[in-house]
Design a protein around this motif. Structure first.
Motif: not given
Length: 298
Positions: A3, A254, A257-263
């Protein structure tokens, strides 16, 4: 990971647009040595102006010119507040930024206004990503070429001299107030132009789209300087490094974020990135000084 790889082109496109914004920040932050916070409002002004103009039947290219002009006007206000009224740079920028919130709301008519590529002719949209990348790249290169030429002129040298040493520039007959105003006009014009491109890219203009823009712009500037400062000595290459810094910033965001960090934590991460990159040159210089002192003692 798949992704993230798929999202890289989109991140590059967004990074290029923010790179234009960062070039505007570079002009005030590095060239003029002026802490301008107007840009948080100017970016939204560019987006709002472009969307409203296109909704009223204006051609996209003309709409971009109008957005640029609106940003120039905002920069002019900040410049006049500083030079004519003696308001410190940071406060002048905050005052203009505050006023722009209401102005942008009036321009848009509401907090959020969509601009669909199916209804309007857009030149930089995510729905046509390859075209958007080409257009954004072309804008970056043309802007760098124009600025390289401009800052090589007598007027451009006057602006650089003002930022380097204001007292010396004044002593050499340079009108430092005019130099400040012109630099702020150009800077905020570029930021608003980026806002117009960003509104097309994301498909809407939002009253809050510029919130935190100064931090992202600084992040791009600092990343570019830290990574390419020793390689890129030419002024045009320095501007290019700022644009590349914008791309790197968004690719890194990006990836995170792909690692799962809360936006919701992105602003916090951005502030941390800027703090780290701002601190690296200082830490390096302190380390070098300590190393030299240790050698002298020995």
């Amino acid at each position: 990971m798949g992704s993230f790889i798929n999202a890289i082109p989109g991140a590059i496109g967004q990074g290029l647009i923010w790179g234009i914004m960062a070039i505007g920040v570079y002009i005030t932050f590095r060239v003029l040595d002026f802490a301008d916070l107007t840009v948080d409002g100017t970016l939204a002004t560019g987006g709002a102006t472009l969307v409203t103009a296109m909704m009223n039947g204006v051609n996209v290219y003309v709409a971009l010119v109008i957005a640029f002009a609106a940003g120039c006007l905002a920069g002019l206000v900040t410049g006049l507040l500083n030079t004519a009224f003696g308001i410190p740079p940071i406060l002048a920028g905050i005052l203009t930024q505050l006023a722009l919130y209401s102005i942008n709301l009036r321009i848009l008519g509401k907090a959020n206004q969509p601009v669909s590529s199916y209804k309007y002719h857009l030149i930089c949209t995510m729905s046509e990503l390859n075209k958007a990348l080409l257009v954004a790249t072309a804008f970056v290169l043309v802007i760098i070429a124009i600025l390289y030429w401009f800052f090589g002129t007598e007027v451009g040298h006057a602006i650089r001299a003002t930022g380097t040493n204001m007292n010396m520039a004044r002593a050499n007959g340079i009108n430092i107030n005019s130099s400040k105003i012109l630099a702020l006009v150009i800077s905020n014009g570029l930021v608003a132009l980026a806002g117009g491109l960003l509104a097309q890219y994301q498909g809407y203009s939002d009253i809050n789209m510029g919130r935190g823009a100064i931090v992202i712009g600084l992040a791009a500037v600092i990343i570019g300087e830290v990574l390419f400062g020793k390689i890129f000595k030419n002024f045009a290459l320095k501007l290019l490094s700022v644009a590349i810094g914008g791309i790197i910033y968004y690719v890194v965001m990006q990836f995170v974020i792909s690692l799962g960090l809360n936006t919701d934590d992105l602003k916090l991460l951005t502030a941390a990135v800027v703090a780290v990159f701002l601190g690296i040159p200082y830490i390096k210089s302190r380390y070098a000084e300590t190393h030299v002192k240790v050698k002298e003692v020995k």
